[in-house]
Write an enzyme that holds these catalytic residues in place. Structure first.
Site, PDB file in Angstrom:
ATOM      1  N   PRO A  98      72.828  93.371  -4.294  1.00  0.00           N
ATOM      2  CA  PRO A  98      74.137  93.886  -3.865  1.00  0.00           C
ATOM      3  C   PRO A  98      74.964  92.812  -3.175  1.00  0.00           C
ATOM      4  CG  PRO A  98      72.447  95.500  -3.413  1.00  0.00           C
ATOM      5  CD  PRO A  98      71.724  94.256  -3.893  1.00  0.00           C
ATOM      6  N   CYS A  99      76.257  92.757  -3.534  1.00  0.00           N
ATOM      7  CA  CYS A  99      77.081  91.614  -3.121  1.00  0.00           C
ATOM      8  C   CYS A  99      77.938  91.886  -1.889  1.00  0.00           C
ATOM      9  CB  CYS A  99      77.993  91.199  -4.276  1.00  0.00           C
ATOM     10  SG  CYS A  99      79.220  92.461  -4.739  1.00  0.00           S
ATOM     11  N   GLN A 100      77.980  93.131  -1.396  1.00  0.00           N
ATOM     12  CA  GLN A 100      78.936  93.444  -0.343  1.00  0.00           C
ATOM     13  C   GLN A 100      78.750  92.579   0.899  1.00  0.00           C
ATOM     14  OE1 GLN A 100      77.130  95.580  -2.042  1.00  0.00           O
ATOM     15  NE2 GLN A 100      78.449  97.161  -2.920  1.00  0.00           N
ATOM     16  N   PHE A 102      77.851  89.548   1.004  1.00  0.00           N
ATOM     17  CA  PHE A 102      78.223  88.157   0.744  1.00  0.00           C
ATOM     18  C   PHE A 102      79.726  87.987   0.518  1.00  0.00           C
ATOM     19  CE2 PHE A 102      73.963  88.587  -1.457  1.00  0.00           C
ATOM     20  CZ  PHE A 102      73.237  88.058  -0.405  1.00  0.00           C
ATOM     21  N   SER A 103      80.408  89.084   0.171  1.00  0.00           N
ATOM     22  CA  SER A 103      81.782  88.989  -0.310  1.00  0.00           C
ATOM     23  C   SER A 103      82.740  88.528   0.772  1.00  0.00           C
ATOM     24  CB  SER A 103      82.241  90.341  -0.856  1.00  0.00           C
ATOM     25  OG  SER A 103      83.595  90.295  -1.238  1.00  0.00           O
TER      26      SER A 103
END
Length: 438
Positions: A98-100, A102-103
């Site tokens: 899941p990228c949240q 890192f975003s």
């Protein structure tokens, strides 16, 4: 004597979401074994499109894994023996944690629990030992976090992943712009590809070299020239052209009464579907909101402020607190699609986009049906993945297919023109991300 049909290479998709990456890989000729996705909403879409018996493209799916939502840690704990039975037998392990966390669009918290799912991914790699590893994430994964727990006060998850993989894999990584692969969206994503060192492959070219070498041929096979503008992707979904009708699945809502595609991109997305397009439910904007949107659209067109966030002065003039709102530019690829439906206003009509319009900008075909809630809010945003978020979080199927075609070069002799050798080791990654030694 007739040739024996080549067996399709196999893959497993971790953190599969609604299935954008899996769909693209299957379109490229890969055989999906199974996928892991914990959210019930996203898994419902995954099941509808790629698991159920009637699906046009579908996973083989093993008997030992129930066709239900699962978290990666649950699968590692409950099905370890079955995973060990796959050791050295899977051609590709795909997916992205899941990228949240890192975003750059988020708060970038170093100890966000979702960031540490990268360790679970690496454990899965060590257990199954696939021939190839493919990881996709936002560019922010390659940017240092402040981290009080580390020796130098920093942590970089891309470096951690690459260094861990490099023990057994030759690793390379790059930031790719999806718009160069026919996706009508300026979406830059960080890709990591690793080839197991003890495995012989049928090409010694670097993977991103092969991806770029095959890119124009891929576009030609789709009848696409790049960039694909937003209007070319969604003009056939304008309310002014189609009209509205009562939503077929949501009481009290209207949806677009779709009439059919207009452009080559729209026809490519609409193959086999015609007027039976789903997920066109319109937001219920109040009269004052529609009036505000209309004025914002006019001002942004007049001032050339398309595809960029509204200026602080313009936001203040409309009493807006939201910073990310922007008007879509009809003549350029869209900005990166987000999980917030009101981040982007239609280029002509005083409304936000539908799920289907966002899906078009992500290159999902019209045959791909989304399930579950449309939106969510509050604390549930960290726990639920409704339709808008499913679309936003997905790997665009077009770039997934292009990468899938390129990776088959290393496994299928008939598609190879170079000599047999393991890919050379990459020493750094570039194109917008800081170099990392591996």
């Amino acid at each position: 004597m007739p040739k024996t049909p080549q067996k399709s290479p196999t893959f497993v998709d971790i953190f599969a979401g609604c299935g954008g990456l899996s769909y693209g890989l299957m379109a490229a000729g890969w055989d999906g074994l199974f996928a892991i996705e914990r959210d019930a909403n996203a898994f419902s879409s995954l099941n509808e499109n790629l698991i159920r018996q009637e699906a046009a493209k579908k996973f083989s799916w093993p008997k030992w894994l129930p066709k239900t939502p699962h978290g990666i840690d649950e699968v590692l704990d409950s099905h370890r023996e079955s995973l060990l039975a796959l050791r050295n037998k899977v051609d590709l392990l795909a997916g992205g944690p899941p990228c949240q966390g890192f975003s750059s669009a988020g708060r970038r918290i170093a100890n966000d629990p979702r960031n540490h799912l990268t360790s679970s991914y690496l454990e899965f790699v060590a257990l199954v030992r696939p021939k190839i590893v493919l990881i996709e994430n936002v560019k922010g994964i390659a940017i240092d976090f402040d981290d009080e727990e580390s020796a130098d006060g920093k942590v970089n998850y891309a470096k951690k992943i690459i260094q861990a993989l490099s023990v057994e894999y030759n690793v390379s990584a790059e930031v790719l712009d999806t718009s160069t692969f026919g996706v009508p969206q300026k979406r830059k994503r960080f890709f990591i590809i690793g080839f197991r060192k003890d495995t012989s492959f049928l090409s010694k070219e670097m993977p991103f070299t092969v991806i770029e070498r095959l890119r124009l041929g891929f576009l030609a096979s789709k009848g696409l020239s790049v960039p694909v503008a937003a209007k070319s992707a969604i003009s056939d979904l304008e309310v002014a052209r189609n009209g509205m009708r009562q939503s077929t699945e949501s009481a009290g809502f209207q949806e677009i009464a779709y009439k059919g595609p207009l452009t080559s991109y729209q026809r490519l997305m609409n193959v086999g579907i015609g007027k039976n397009v789903t997920d066109t439910r319109l937001a219920r904007h109040k009269v004052e909101i529609k009036s505000r949107f209309e004025k914002i659209i006019q001002l942004c067109h007049a001032d050339g402020r398309l595809n960029v966030s509204l200026s602080p002065e313009l936001r203040a003039s409309f009493g807006l607190k939201k910073c990310a709102i922007r008007v879509l530019d009809p003549d350029a690829p869209s900005p990166t699609i987000t999980s917030m439906p009101d981040d982007l206003i239609h280029y002509r009509e005083s409304r936000t986009l539908t799920v289907r319009e966002n899906a078009r900008l992500q290159s999902f075909p019209d045959s791909f049906v989304f399930k579950g809630k449309y939106t969510t809010g509050g604390d549930r945003r960290k726990k639920e993945v409704p339709r808008f978020t499913q679309v936003a979080n997905a790997v665009p199927p077009l770039i997934a297919e292009a990468i899938g075609r390129a990776l088959i070069v290393y496994l299928r002799p008939a598609e190879v023109t170079t000599s047999v050798s393991a890919p050379r080791k990459a020493s750094q990654y570039s194109r917008g991300a800081a170099a990392v030694e591996v």
